[in-house]
Motif scaffolding. Structure first.
Motif, PDB file in Angstrom:
ATOM      1  N   ILE A  59       0.856  -1.188   0.000  1.00 62.11           N
ATOM      2  CA  ILE A  59       0.000   0.000   0.000  1.00 62.11           C
ATOM      3  C   ILE A  59       0.888   1.233   0.000  1.00 62.11           C
ATOM      4  CG2 ILE A  59      -1.819   1.251   1.258  1.00 62.11           C
ATOM      5  CD1 ILE A  59      -2.563  -1.447   2.547  1.00 62.11           C
ATOM      6  N   SER A  61       2.035   5.351   0.497  1.00 62.49           N
ATOM      7  CA  SER A  61       2.072   6.174   1.709  1.00 62.49           C
ATOM      8  C   SER A  61       0.735   6.818   2.017  1.00 62.49           C
ATOM      9  CB  SER A  61       3.144   7.264   1.557  1.00 62.49           C
ATOM     10  OG  SER A  61       4.399   6.670   1.354  1.00 62.49           O
ATOM     11  N   GLY A  63      -2.120   5.592   1.576  1.00 64.37           N
ATOM     12  CA  GLY A  63      -3.075   4.589   2.008  1.00 64.37           C
ATOM     13  C   GLY A  63      -4.239   4.426   1.062  1.00 64.37           C
ATOM     14  N   ASN A  64      -4.173   5.135  -0.053  1.00 65.78           N
ATOM     15  CA  ASN A  64      -5.291   5.111  -1.006  1.00 65.78           C
ATOM     16  C   ASN A  64      -5.123   4.044  -2.091  1.00 65.78           C
ATOM     17  OD1 ASN A  64      -6.547   7.298   0.289  1.00 65.78           O
ATOM     18  ND2 ASN A  64      -5.284   8.766  -0.844  1.00 65.78           N
ATOM     19  N   GLU A  66      -3.719   0.347  -3.204  1.00 71.74           N
ATOM     20  CA  GLU A  66      -3.239  -0.969  -2.813  1.00 71.74           C
ATOM     21  C   GLU A  66      -2.912  -1.774  -4.068  1.00 71.74           C
ATOM     22  OE1 GLU A  66      -4.470  -4.820  -0.035  1.00 71.74           O
ATOM     23  OE2 GLU A  66      -6.012  -3.388  -0.689  1.00 71.74           O
TER      24      GLU A  66
END
Length: 534
Positions: A59, A61, A63-64, A66
Motif C-alpha cells: 500500500i 504512503s 493509504g489510497n 493498494e
C-alpha cells in the motif's frame, strides 16, 4: 519464530516468499543458497502440483492505493506475474514495480538491483551494507544504484551510455595493454616498420644485382614448382609403398591362419555349444568351412587393392624420375650463371620481411584504431561525468541529511558514529561506510546494516524520496539482545516496517522483551507448526 529449535521451520522462507512476490527467481525457496546442489525436490513438487499462489499486498504512503502481487511456482508459460489481477510478462511486471515502489519510470537502475537493499535474506546481504548485490556486480552498476538511492538520477539514456562506455573502455584498455606488450607500442611498431622497409629496400637491390633475365626468371619459377612437386610426389609415393607393404603383411597372416588354427580347440567350443543348444543345426565340419570361407573373403577383399596401389606406385615413381631429371637440368644451367642457393636464400629472406611487414602494419593499424577509440570514449565519458558533477551539490546535501540520521542511529546502537561517503575514482562514484573504529565484527556489522536501512527509510520520508517503507532482515542470531532492543526502539521512530526473522529465545529475558514479541509478531512458527504445514 519458534519456542523450540527455530531451524527448518520456515522463518527465512517467509522472507524469500516476499522477495519472490517482488520478482526474485525463487530458487532459494526450495534450495540451499550456500550449497546449490542441495535442493528440496519434494517441496518444489509440492508447490507446483498444488499450484500454490503467493500473494503480497503493498500500500502506498497515502493509504489510497493498494497493489496485490501474485506469483505461482509453475514454469515457463504457466508462470504467473500478476498485479491487481492483471497478468503481465516478467519484464513488464518488474518495470511496473519499479514505478510503484521507486517512482522509477525509466527502469534505470533495474528494479531487482534496487529492491535487493530492502530484502536482506542472505548472509551476503546481511554482511554488506552497500555492496549487497552479487559478487560479480560491477562498480558501474553500484554507482548508478547508489546515486539513485541518494536522490541523484541521470537520464536513462545517459546511465545506459555511461555503463556501456565504462564496459567498452575496460575491455578496449585490456586489449590495448595485451597487444602493446613486448615492444608493440605505437612508437615501437613505427620504428620496427621503418627498419623492415629499409631491409626490404636493401634485399630488393641485392635481388636486382643478380641481373636475372626474363628467361632465367622463368627457369627459377619452374625450378621452385618442380621442387614443390617432387616433395608432394615423394610423400605420395611413401604413402602407397607403406600401404602395399601392410596389405601384403595382412595377406600373409590370413593365409597362415587358414592352416594354423587348433582343430581340437574349435571342436571343444563346438561340443560345449551343443550342450546348451542340443538342436544346433550346423555340423562341426560346417563351422570349419565357414571359418575358412571368412578368411578367403578377407583375402579376396584385400587383394582387390593391390593392383590399384601398385599402379599408383609405378605412376608416382615415373613422374618423380621425370621431375627430378628436369630439376637437375635446371639447377645445372642456373648454377653456371649464378649460385642458385644464394638466390633462393635471398628470396626466402625477402619473403619473410614482406610477411613481417604485413604483420607489423596490421598490429600498428590496430593499435592506432584502439587508441583513437579509447580517446573518443574517454572524452564522451568526461562529458557525462561533467553532467554528474553538476549534481554533486545535491548529492552532498542529501548525504549530509542521511548521515545526520545514520550517525544518530549508530550512536544509539554502539556509541559510534557511522556515516556514508564517496570517493571519485576516474570520474566514478564509489560509496562506502566509515567510522572512527575501522574494525566491525559480525554482530556489529548487522547492527550497522539495521541502522543504515532504518535511517534510509527516515531519510526518504523527510526528503520526499519515493522508496519502500519496509526492510526485511534475516540471520540476526549473533546480534546481542541489547542491540535488538535498541533496533526495536529505532524502528518505532520511522514511518515504516522493520521485518525480521528471529528466534523467540532471543527475547526470553524479561517481561519487556516478551511484550516486544507479543506486540510485534506477524507470524509464529514452530517444529509443530511449520510453514506450508510441510
Amino acid at each position: 519464530m519458534g519456542t523450540e529449535s527455530g531451524n527448518n521451520v520456515g522463518k527465512t522462507t517467509i522472507l524469500r516468499l516476499i522477495d519472490y512476490c517482488l520478482g526474485s527467481e525463487g530458487t532459494d525457496i526450495y534450495s540451499d543458497t550456500e550449497f546449490r546442489g542441495n535442493r528440496n525436490t519434494e517441496l518444489k513438487s509440492y508447490l507446483e502440483v498444488n499450484n500454490f499462489i503467493i500473494e503480497l499486498s503493498i500500500i502506498d504512503s497515502s493509504g489510497n492505493n493498494e497493489y496485490i502481487l501474485k506469483r505461482n511456482f509453475l514454469s515457463r508459460r504457466r508462470k504467473l506475474y500478476s498485479i491487481n489481477d492483471k497478468i503481465l510478462i516478467k519484464s513488464d511486471f518488474l518495470e511496473k514495480l519499479n514505478h510503484i515502489l521507486f517512482d522509477n519510470k525509466n527502469n534505470k537502475p533495474s528494479f531487482r538491483y534496487l529492491i535487493s537493499k530492502f530484502i536482506r535474506n542472505t548472509p551476503h546481504k546481511m554482511s554488506n551494507t552497500l555492496r549487497y548485490l552479487h559478487t560479480s556486480t560491477t562498480d558501474a552498476t553500484y554507482e548508478s544504484v547508489h546515486l539513485f538511492l541518494f536522490g541523484i538520477s541521470l537520464s536513462p539514456e545517459l546511465i545506459t551510455e555511461k555503463s556501456w562506455l565504462e564496459s567498452k573502455l575496460n575491455s578496449e584498455k585490456d586489449v590495448f595493454k595485451r597487444i602493446t606488450e613486448d615492444g608493440n607500442s605505437e612508437s615501437s611498431l613505427k620504428q620496427a616498420l621503418s627498419i623492415i622497409r629499409n631491409d626490404i629496400k636493401r634485399l630488393t637491390k641485392e635481388k636486382e644485382d643478380f641481373n636475372i633475365s626474363q628467361s632465367q626468371e622463368k627457369d627459377i619459377t619452374e625450378l621452385n614448382e618442380l621442387r614443390y612437386d617432387i616433395a608432394k610426389l615423394s610423400a605420395n609415393l611413401g604413402y602407397h609403398e607403406t600401404k602395399l607393404k601392410l596389405i601384403n603383411e595382412n595377406l600373409e597372416e590370413l593365409k597362415n591362419s587358414k592352416n594354423s588354427y587348433d582343430v581340437n580347440a574349435i571342436r571343444d567350443i563346438y561340443d560345449e555349444a551343443k550342450l546348451y543348444i542340443p538342436e544346433l543345426q550346423k555340423r562341426f565340419e560346417d563351422v570349419l568351412v565357414f571359418h575358412n570361407s571368412m578368411i578367403d573373403s578377407k583375402i579376396q577383399f584385400l587383394s582387390k587393392d593391390i593392383p590399384v596401389v601398385t599402379e599408383s606406385i609405378v605412376i608416382n615413381r615415373r613422374k618423380l624420375r621425370t621431375k627430378m631429371t628436369r630439376e637437375k637440368e635446371l639447377s645445372l644451367v642456373l648454377n653456371k650463371i649464378f649460385k642458385i642457393s644464394d638466390y633462393d636464400e635471398l628470396i626466402m629472406e625477402l619473403n619473410k620481411k614482406y610477411e613481417l611487414k604485413g604483420s607489423k602494419e596490421e598490429r600498428h593499424s590496430q593499435v592506432i584504431e584502439l587508441n583513437k577509440s579509447i580517446e573518443e570514449k574517454s572524452e564522451r565519458l568526461k562529458d557525462i561525468n561533467a553532467k554528474l558533477e553538476e549534481l554533486e551539490p545535491s548529492l552532498e546535501e542529501n548525504l549530509q541529511s542521511f548521515n545526520l540520521i545514520f550517525k544518530s542511529f549508530s550512536k544509539a546502537l554502539y556509541d559510534e558514529e557511522f556515516y556514508a561517503s564517496y570517493d571519485k575514482i576516474n570520474g566514478n562514484y564509489k560509496f562506502s561506510i566509515n567510522n572512527i573504529d575501522a574494525n566491525v565484527g559480525g554482530g556489529k556489522k548487522k547492527g550497522q546494516i539495521a541502522a543504515f536501512d532504518l535511517a534510509y527509510i527516515k531519510f526518504c520520508d523527510e526528503n520526499h524520496i519515493v522508496a519502500p517503507k519496509f526492510v526485511l532482515h534475516d540471520s540476526t542470531e549473533d546480534v546481542s539482545i541489547n542491540q535488538l532492543m535498541i533496533i526495536n526502539e529505532l524502528a518505532n521512530e520511522i514511518d515504516g516496517q522493520y521485518i525480521v526473522a528471529v528466534l523467540r529465545d532471543k527475547f526470553s529475558g524479561d517481561i519487556e522483551q516478551i511484550n516486544i514479541i507479543e506486540d510485534n509478531k506477524i507470524i509464529e512458527l514452530s517444529q509443530d507448526d511449520k510453514l506450508f504445514r510441510f
